[in-house]
Design a protein around this motif. Structure first.
Motif, PDB file in Angstrom:
ATOM      1  N   ASP A 293      -1.429   4.113 -12.778  1.00 26.48           N
ATOM      2  CA  ASP A 293      -0.044   4.450 -12.423  1.00 26.48           C
ATOM      3  C   ASP A 293       0.449   3.500 -11.305  1.00 26.48           C
ATOM      4  OD1 ASP A 293      -1.071   5.375 -10.003  1.00 26.48           O
ATOM      5  OD2 ASP A 293      -1.362   7.400 -10.819  1.00 26.48           O
ATOM      6  N   HIS A 294       1.712   3.662 -11.045  1.00 27.49           N
ATOM      7  CA  HIS A 294       2.359   2.714 -10.127  1.00 27.49           C
ATOM      8  C   HIS A 294       1.782   2.775  -8.721  1.00 27.49           C
ATOM      9  CE1 HIS A 294       5.856   0.816  -8.014  1.00 27.49           C
ATOM     10  NE2 HIS A 294       5.600  -0.039  -9.010  1.00 27.49           N
ATOM     11  N   GLN A 295       1.493   4.005  -8.297  1.00 28.28           N
ATOM     12  CA  GLN A 295       0.965   4.199  -6.939  1.00 28.28           C
ATOM     13  C   GLN A 295      -0.399   3.506  -6.779  1.00 28.28           C
ATOM     14  OE1 GLN A 295       0.535   8.320  -5.997  1.00 28.28           O
ATOM     15  NE2 GLN A 295       0.344   7.926  -3.827  1.00 28.28           N
ATOM     16  N   ALA A 296      -1.263   3.701  -7.812  1.00 30.04           N
ATOM     17  CA  ALA A 296      -2.591   3.075  -7.780  1.00 30.04           C
ATOM     18  C   ALA A 296      -2.462   1.545  -7.786  1.00 30.04           C
ATOM     19  CB  ALA A 296      -3.412   3.550  -8.970  1.00 30.04           C
ATOM     20  N   LEU A 297      -1.464   1.083  -8.530  1.00 34.58           N
ATOM     21  CA  LEU A 297      -1.251  -0.373  -8.597  1.00 34.58           C
ATOM     22  C   LEU A 297      -0.901  -0.948  -7.212  1.00 34.58           C
ATOM     23  CD1 LEU A 297      -0.630  -3.087 -10.025  1.00 34.58           C
ATOM     24  CD2 LEU A 297       1.652  -2.234 -10.468  1.00 34.58           C
ATOM     25  N   THR A 298       0.051  -0.278  -6.536  1.00 29.54           N
ATOM     26  CA  THR A 298       0.475  -0.770  -5.231  1.00 29.54           C
ATOM     27  C   THR A 298      -0.701  -0.775  -4.256  1.00 29.54           C
ATOM     28  OG1 THR A 298       2.547   0.348  -5.709  1.00 29.54           O
ATOM     29  CG2 THR A 298       2.291  -0.483  -3.480  1.00 29.54           C
ATOM     30  N   LYS A 299      -1.487   0.306  -4.286  1.00 26.24           N
ATOM     31  CA  LYS A 299      -2.628   0.425  -3.363  1.00 26.24           C
ATOM     32  C   LYS A 299      -3.646  -0.706  -3.627  1.00 26.24           C
ATOM     33  CE  LYS A 299      -5.530   4.183  -1.623  1.00 26.24           C
ATOM     34  NZ  LYS A 299      -6.908   3.919  -1.977  1.00 26.24           N
ATOM     35  N   SER A 300      -3.976  -0.889  -4.907  1.00 24.61           N
ATOM     36  CA  SER A 300      -4.973  -1.924  -5.228  1.00 24.61           C
ATOM     37  C   SER A 300      -4.473  -3.314  -4.890  1.00 24.61           C
ATOM     38  CB  SER A 300      -5.311  -1.896  -6.717  1.00 24.61           C
ATOM     39  OG  SER A 300      -5.788  -0.649  -7.068  1.00 24.61           O
ATOM     40  N   ALA A 301      -3.196  -3.546  -5.183  1.00 25.14           N
ATOM     41  CA  ALA A 301      -2.641  -4.882  -4.906  1.00 25.14           C
ATOM     42  C   ALA A 301      -2.774  -5.213  -3.425  1.00 25.14           C
ATOM     43  CB  ALA A 301      -1.181  -4.937  -5.334  1.00 25.14           C
ATOM     44  N   HIS A 302      -2.587  -4.193  -2.569  1.00 28.83           N
ATOM     45  CA  HIS A 302      -2.667  -4.419  -1.137  1.00 28.83           C
ATOM     46  C   HIS A 302      -4.082  -4.520  -0.624  1.00 28.83           C
ATOM     47  CE1 HIS A 302       1.631  -3.479  -0.494  1.00 28.83           C
ATOM     48  NE2 HIS A 302       1.430  -4.319   0.490  1.00 28.83           N
ATOM     49  N   GLU A 303      -4.946  -3.600  -1.152  1.00 26.94           N
ATOM     50  CA  GLU A 303      -6.287  -3.495  -0.553  1.00 26.94           C
ATOM     51  C   GLU A 303      -7.291  -4.440  -1.188  1.00 26.94           C
ATOM     52  OE1 GLU A 303      -7.201   0.641  -0.677  1.00 26.94           O
ATOM     53  OE2 GLU A 303      -5.627   1.107   0.798  1.00 26.94           O
ATOM     54  N   ALA A 304      -7.262  -4.518  -2.514  1.00 30.77           N
ATOM     55  CA  ALA A 304      -8.304  -5.300  -3.183  1.00 30.77           C
ATOM     56  C   ALA A 304      -7.922  -6.782  -3.303  1.00 30.77           C
ATOM     57  CB  ALA A 304      -8.549  -4.721  -4.570  1.00 30.77           C
ATOM     58  N   ILE A 305      -6.667  -7.074  -3.183  1.00 34.31           N
ATOM     59  CA  ILE A 305      -6.134  -8.435  -3.346  1.00 34.31           C
ATOM     60  C   ILE A 305      -6.768  -9.116  -4.562  1.00 34.31           C
ATOM     61  CG2 ILE A 305      -5.561 -10.607  -2.177  1.00 34.31           C
ATOM     62  CD1 ILE A 305      -5.997  -9.188   0.446  1.00 34.31           C
TER      63      ILE A 305
END
Ligand code: ADP
Length: 482
Positions: A36-48
């Motif tokens: 989902d969108h929320q998981a996407l935003t989190k991963s994009a920021h944290e996992a790069i």
């Protein structure tokens, strides 16, 4: 082992997602999944992640809008669009939105790996290029900064150690820089004067006059005199986008030499006057002692002419000495138009003899001057007399007298030989005579020096504008109130 690239799969749960994850892992990629969108935003920021694959319809949102949103935050992120639809426009849309590639069914293992690999390679090359450019630009900026810092330090060392006083002012006359010499010249205590108004921390009348009068461009240099006898020559230079600079050189020793020379000239002239008067007297007596033959009369006349020339030279030198020592303090109301009229009357016969065409223009709003009438007459006589002396027969002379903002302007223009450009700066010096003057014109070279002294003792200015072969204009400005 080298760190594996992380591929973030922003896709809805489906067999395709499972397939992609498997295929990528089998090809040594690390994968992460955002459903989902929320998981996407989190991963994009944290996992790069090194790359993202976004589904065209993701978490009930438009996959393109989601991708564009990510690109806004991570502009260099490679993103591949995945679409179930098989839309032929997909590749074009992906490009238009700034994405790096697209995948569509039927999906073959190789297609997925190749597309991911190709996109990563491109992104890497782009990243390498950006890093190289940044390094190159940074190195060149560092180099430039080093040079300009070194230049600044060098300049500061020069300015603070030179013997001349240097003050740099901003446009409001606040001090931006003052070197050590300035503190010495004005006997300032050591406390900093930077940032303060110059008039507040250096209350010197001559410096103030220089700075005030440069506003209208009338003054570029000025002498700064101190009670203990020191004299500085101060120059004013406008500095575009900064303000201005005032530099000061110690000219006390030159002033002292000048004073000694003037004293010497004054003493000698004074001592010569008495013997000259005696010679003149005895020459007059010779004629009374008996008849002279023709030769004797001729020699006597020549002697008389020479002694008269010497006497006028000595008188002029004495005059100049008196003017320069500041003894001329007589001041009364003087109407310059009247003085000019008397002067022109005296020259009338000379003007007629040389058939000179004289035009005079005198405006009727002239204010009276506070001046010494004898000196003003002498100044006018010298300038008009020179114009007549140097203008050939049938020439023209124009005399103008008019007001300009509380100042009287007096101009004498002639059609004489003119003065060579390179000699114009010396024309007001004692004994200077121009190289192109007609051979038969007599003179001592003191007339213009006297004019300059008179004008300056009345707080005025005199200058020449001249072209060889065309003529000269001598101009005088005199303030109507001191
Ligand atoms: P002088 O006694 O030689 O005339 P001045 O001091 O009056 O001395 O003038 C200095 C020199 O300036 C002159 O010798 C002459 O070369 C030049 N000069 C002065 N007035 C004029 C003029 N109106 N036209 C051309 N040259 C002039």
């Amino acid at each position: 082992m080298a760190k594996q690239d992380l591929i973030l799969l922003a896709m809805n749960s489906s067999p395709t997602l499972d397939l992609m994850a498997r295929v990528l892992q089998a090809s040594e990629f690390e994968t992460a999944i955002a459903n989902d969108h929320q998981a996407l935003t989190k991963s994009a920021h944290e996992a790069i992640p090194a790359l993202m694959i976004v589904e065209e319809k993701f978490d009930n949102k438009d996959g393109f809008a989601v991708a564009v949103d990510i690109l806004e935050r991570f502009p260099t992120m490679p993103i591949i669009m995945y679409s179930e639809s098989g839309d032929p426009e997909l590749a074009l849309n992906a490009l238009k939105n700034g994405l790096s590639g697209c995948l569509q069914p039927p999906l073959k293992t190789d297609d997925i790996v190749n597309e991911v690999q190709r996109t990563l390679n491109r992104a890497r090359k782009l990243g390498d290029w950006v890093r190289r450019e940044v390094r190159r630009t940074t190195a060149s900026l560092e180099q430039k900064a080093k040079i300009s810092e070194a230049e600044r330090v060098k300049l500061e060392a020069i300015i603070s150690n030179i013997q001349d006083g240097v003050i740099v002012l901003d446009e409001n006359h606040r001090i931006l820089l003052a070197n050590k010499t300035v503190y010495g010249i004005f006997r300032l205590d050591g406390s900093s004067i930077l940032g303060q108004y110059v008039k507040d921390v250096i209350p010197n009348a001559d410096l103030k006059a220089l700075i005030d009068r440069t506003r209208n461009g009338s003054l570029k240099y000025h002498e700064i005199n101190f009670d203990d006898g020191r004299v500085y020559n101060a120059q004013y230079t406008p500095l575009p986008r900064i303000g201005s600079a005032v530099t000061m050189q110690d000219i006390s020793y030159l002033k002292e030499i000048d004073r000694l020379k003037n004293d010497f000239v004054h003493t000698v002239s004074h001592d010569l006057r008495s013997p000259l008067t005696a010679i003149m007297g005895y020459m007059e007596l010779i004629e009374r002692t008996g008849a002279l033959n023709e030769s004797q009369r001729d020699f006597l006349e020549r002697l008389q002419a020479s002694v008269q020339h010497m006497t006028s030279l000595v008188n002029e030198l004495l005059d100049l000495g008196r003017l320069e020592s500041g003894f001329d303090t007589r001041r009364e109301s003087v109407h310059l138009d009247n003085v000019l009229e008397y002067s022109l009357n005296v020259f009338e016969s000379q003007i007629q003899n040389k058939r000179i065409q004289l035009t005079t223009s005198v405006s009727d709003d002239l204010l009276p001057l506070r001046a010494n009438p004898i000196r003003i007459r002498q100044m006018i006589d010298n300038l008009v007399g020179n114009a007549i002396k140097y203008t050939p027969e049938n020439g023209t002379i124009k005399v103008h007298l008019f007001m300009q903002e509380n100042q009287i302007i007096f101009r004498v223009t002639d059609s004489g030989p003119g003065i060579p450009q390179e000699e114009q700066g010396k024309i007001f010096e004692k004994f200077f005579r121009a190289s192109n003057r007609p051979a038969d014109v007599e003179g001592s070279g003191l007339g213009l020096a006297i004019v300059k002294s008179i004008v300056e003792s009345h707080q005025g200015r005199v200058w020449v504008e001249s072209t060889v072969g065309v003529g000269s204009t001598f101009a005088v400005i005199l303030p109507t109130h001191e």
